[in-house]
Write a protein that holds these residues in place. Structure first.
Motif, PDB file in Angstrom:
ATOM      1  N   GLN A 192       0.823  -1.205   0.000  1.00 35.64           N
ATOM      2  CA  GLN A 192       0.000   0.000   0.000  1.00 35.64           C
ATOM      3  C   GLN A 192       0.851   1.246   0.000  1.00 35.64           C
ATOM      4  OE1 GLN A 192      -3.234   0.118  -0.489  1.00 35.64           O
ATOM      5  NE2 GLN A 192      -3.231  -2.102  -0.618  1.00 35.64           N
ATOM      6  N   PRO A 193       0.816   2.034  -1.015  1.00 33.50           N
ATOM      7  CA  PRO A 193       0.193   1.719  -2.298  1.00 33.50           C
ATOM      8  C   PRO A 193       1.039   0.692  -3.021  1.00 33.50           C
ATOM      9  CG  PRO A 193       1.344   3.826  -2.452  1.00 33.50           C
ATOM     10  CD  PRO A 193       1.457   3.361  -1.022  1.00 33.50           C
ATOM     11  N   PRO A 194       0.427  -0.118  -3.877  1.00 32.24           N
ATOM     12  CA  PRO A 194       1.184  -1.167  -4.557  1.00 32.24           C
ATOM     13  C   PRO A 194       2.293  -0.584  -5.430  1.00 32.24           C
ATOM     14  CG  PRO A 194      -1.176  -1.433  -4.901  1.00 32.24           C
ATOM     15  CD  PRO A 194      -0.978  -0.119  -4.251  1.00 32.24           C
ATOM     16  N   ARG A 195       3.516  -1.019  -5.175  1.00 32.06           N
ATOM     17  CA  ARG A 195       4.648  -0.620  -6.005  1.00 32.06           C
ATOM     18  C   ARG A 195       5.792  -1.595  -5.808  1.00 32.06           C
ATOM     19  NH1 ARG A 195       8.955   3.547  -4.001  1.00 32.06           N
ATOM     20  NH2 ARG A 195       8.995   3.094  -1.781  1.00 32.06           N
ATOM     21  N   CYS A 196       6.681  -1.615  -6.781  1.00 34.40           N
ATOM     22  CA  CYS A 196       7.913  -2.389  -6.707  1.00 34.40           C
ATOM     23  C   CYS A 196       9.043  -1.435  -7.049  1.00 34.40           C
ATOM     24  CB  CYS A 196       7.891  -3.539  -7.709  1.00 34.40           C
ATOM     25  SG  CYS A 196       6.484  -4.645  -7.501  1.00 34.40           S
ATOM     26  N   PHE A 197      10.222  -1.687  -6.494  1.00 37.74           N
ATOM     27  CA  PHE A 197      11.322  -0.774  -6.778  1.00 37.74           C
ATOM     28  C   PHE A 197      12.670  -1.441  -6.596  1.00 37.74           C
ATOM     29  CE2 PHE A 197       9.974  -0.288  -2.417  1.00 37.74           C
ATOM     30  CZ  PHE A 197      11.146  -0.240  -1.674  1.00 37.74           C
ATOM     31  N   ALA A 198      13.638  -0.937  -7.348  1.00 30.67           N
ATOM     32  CA  ALA A 198      15.048  -1.288  -7.178  1.00 30.67           C
ATOM     33  C   ALA A 198      15.681  -0.112  -6.439  1.00 30.67           C
ATOM     34  CB  ALA A 198      15.710  -1.487  -8.531  1.00 30.67           C
ATOM     35  N   ILE A 199      16.605  -0.412  -5.516  1.00 29.40           N
ATOM     36  CA  ILE A 199      17.150   0.654  -4.672  1.00 29.40           C
ATOM     37  C   ILE A 199      18.584   0.327  -4.261  1.00 29.40           C
ATOM     38  CG2 ILE A 199      16.244  -0.374  -2.535  1.00 29.40           C
ATOM     39  CD1 ILE A 199      15.591   2.558  -1.629  1.00 29.40           C
ATOM     40  N   ALA A 200      19.377   1.392  -4.085  1.00 24.01           N
ATOM     41  CA  ALA A 200      20.756   1.235  -3.604  1.00 24.01           C
ATOM     42  C   ALA A 200      21.123   2.441  -2.761  1.00 24.01           C
ATOM     43  CB  ALA A 200      21.724   1.120  -4.777  1.00 24.01           C
ATOM     44  N   GLN A 201      22.085   2.241  -1.879  1.00 26.31           N
ATOM     45  CA  GLN A 201      22.661   3.328  -1.101  1.00 26.31           C
ATOM     46  C   GLN A 201      23.999   3.711  -1.720  1.00 26.31           C
ATOM     47  OE1 GLN A 201      22.822   1.591   2.858  1.00 26.31           O
ATOM     48  NE2 GLN A 201      21.126   2.897   3.462  1.00 26.31           N
ATOM     49  N   PRO A 202      24.420   4.957  -1.538  1.00 23.94           N
ATOM     50  CA  PRO A 202      25.728   5.336  -2.081  1.00 23.94           C
ATOM     51  C   PRO A 202      26.849   4.554  -1.393  1.00 23.94           C
ATOM     52  CG  PRO A 202      24.728   7.180  -0.878  1.00 23.94           C
ATOM     53  CD  PRO A 202      23.755   6.055  -0.856  1.00 23.94           C
ATOM     54  N   VAL A 203      27.912   4.289  -2.156  1.00 26.18           N
ATOM     55  CA  VAL A 203      29.079   3.621  -1.584  1.00 26.18           C
ATOM     56  C   VAL A 203      30.047   4.632  -0.994  1.00 26.18           C
ATOM     57  CG1 VAL A 203      28.911   1.556  -3.007  1.00 26.18           C
ATOM     58  CG2 VAL A 203      30.236   3.504  -3.844  1.00 26.18           C
ATOM     59  N   ARG A 204      29.929   5.900  -1.455  1.00 20.25           N
ATOM     60  CA  ARG A 204      30.743   6.994  -0.914  1.00 20.25           C
ATOM     61  C   ARG A 204      29.921   8.259  -0.921  1.00 20.25           C
ATOM     62  NH1 ARG A 204      35.511   6.550  -4.729  1.00 20.25           N
ATOM     63  NH2 ARG A 204      34.535   8.452  -5.427  1.00 20.25           N
ATOM     64  N   GLY A 205      30.215   9.097   0.041  1.00 17.88           N
ATOM     65  CA  GLY A 205      29.526  10.377   0.146  1.00 17.88           C
ATOM     66  C   GLY A 205      29.270  10.675   1.601  1.00 17.88           C
ATOM     67  N   PRO A 206      28.836  11.881   1.908  1.00 13.08           N
ATOM     68  CA  PRO A 206      28.543  12.241   3.294  1.00 13.08           C
ATOM     69  C   PRO A 206      27.412  11.385   3.859  1.00 13.08           C
ATOM     70  CG  PRO A 206      28.319  14.149   1.820  1.00 13.08           C
ATOM     71  CD  PRO A 206      28.565  12.959   0.983  1.00 13.08           C
TER      72      PRO A 206
END
Length: 152
Positions: free
Chosen positions: A26-40
């Motif tokens: 809810q709400p219906p969704r799918c996603f691809a996600i990543a976190q940064p490997v470098r940065g603040p």
């Protein structure tokens, strides 16, 4: 179920290299996600890059970035994927492609790319750049797209 945390509605589809694929009810969704490997590393939120599918809204492969620092008003947000550069729209800590055509171009570049960075000027005027590895991005994007297509 009342009292259940929102995170309980999120289910893993799989982890692929540096990227994960998830679905939400809810709400219906799918996603691809990543976190940064470098940065603040900010306090209070996690920066990320995501590609989402919203079947009920008929939205496919929509990019969204949460930056590690709040953007200075009037500053450009630049996304670099290998040797390609895209200008993003956004404000605060969020950025998006300016339209669905740009979403498609960015996702095509992500699928074939090796590295990605997103940069802007922070509210303090310093250059902020978050770096991502794209290993596993194409597979995570495909997994999210297929999972949402199967749930229509």
């Amino acid at each position: 179920m009342l009292g259940q945390p929102v995170a309980a509605e999120r289910q893993s589809i799989g982890i692929f290299g540096q990227w994960g694929a998830f679905r939400e009810r809810q709400p219906p969704r799918c996603f691809a996600i990543a976190q940064p490997v470098r940065g603040p590393r900010p306090e209070g939120w996690q920066p990320f890059a995501s590609i989402s599918y919203w079947p009920q809204r008929r939205v496919a492969a929509q990019v969204h970035f949460r930056m590690s620092r709040q953007k200075r008003q009037g500053s450009a947000i630049l996304l670099r994927i290998d040797d390609r550069t895209f200008q993003l729209a956004g404000g605060g800590v969020n950025a998006w492609a300016p339209d669905s055509r740009a979403d498609g171009e960015i996702v095509r570049a992500l699928r074939m790319g090796v590295g990605m960075s997103i940069e802007t000027r922070s509210i303090r005027g310093t250059l902020v750049r978050d770096y991502y590895q794209l290993r596993g991005a194409a597979t995570a994007i495909d997994a999210a797209a297929i999972d949402c297509a199967q749930r229509r």
